[in-house]
Scaffold this motif. Sequence first.
Motif, PDB file in Angstrom:
ATOM      1  N   ARG A  71       0.837  -1.213   0.000  1.00  0.00           N
ATOM      2  CA  ARG A  71       0.000   0.000   0.000  1.00  0.00           C
ATOM      3  C   ARG A  71       0.864   1.251   0.000  1.00  0.00           C
ATOM      4  N   HIS A  74       2.549   1.734  -3.306  1.00  0.00           N
ATOM      5  CA  HIS A  74       1.592   2.277  -4.270  1.00  0.00           C
ATOM      6  C   HIS A  74       1.491   3.799  -4.125  1.00  0.00           C
ATOM      7  N   ASN A  75       1.370   4.265  -2.888  1.00  0.00           N
ATOM      8  CA  ASN A  75       1.287   5.705  -2.643  1.00  0.00           C
ATOM      9  C   ASN A  75       2.595   6.418  -2.973  1.00  0.00           C
ATOM     10  N   HIS A 100       0.810  -7.811  -3.980  1.00  0.00           N
ATOM     11  CA  HIS A 100      -0.652  -7.998  -3.981  1.00  0.00           C
ATOM     12  C   HIS A 100      -1.027  -9.376  -4.521  1.00  0.00           C
ATOM     13  N   GLU A 110      -7.533  -5.441  -5.416  1.00  0.00           N
ATOM     14  CA  GLU A 110      -6.283  -4.693  -5.201  1.00  0.00           C
ATOM     15  C   GLU A 110      -5.327  -4.893  -6.376  1.00  0.00           C
ATOM     16  N   THR A 114      -3.975  -1.882  -9.035  1.00  0.00           N
ATOM     17  CA  THR A 114      -2.565  -1.718  -9.365  1.00  0.00           C
ATOM     18  C   THR A 114      -2.337  -1.892 -10.862  1.00  0.00           C
TER      19      THR A 114
END
Length: 157
Positions: A71, A74-75, A100, A110, A114
Amino acid sequence: DQHTKREMLERSLEIKEKHYGPEHLEVATTLHNLANAHGDLGDPHTKREMLQRALEVLEKHYGPDHFVVARTLHNLATAHGDLGDQHTMLEMLLRALKIHEKHYGHEHVEVAITLTNLAIVHASLGDLHTAREMLQRSLKIGEKHYGPENFQVAVTL
């Protein structure tokens, strides 16, 4: 307001670092929230810096292949993209995708999220073939998860 939010988070970070130490999960959470506040205020460099610090703490605590790490990857990838660094964004999203898929399986929402973001990066880098493949895969997952007429499917289209 956003400035007050940032100031409060900065104060919270200072207190938590003193109380827990700089490598505690509470510190990572606050760093992540502070990164978002900086991003909301139009400061993508500080956003990236805060997310990088949070990532380092999370990797030390959970290891490099944990879904919580994905997560933050990703950010952080998005922060790099905001700064025009599409190649680093691509690397981080690919790493997040592997995590993921390992954690959730290949057909989880998820993974679809992505894949959609990876498709956008590939398209921005001129690799339209790979972008299309990723969008098609994301669409298939979305249709299975939400149903073919759901708004989330329309977003992918």
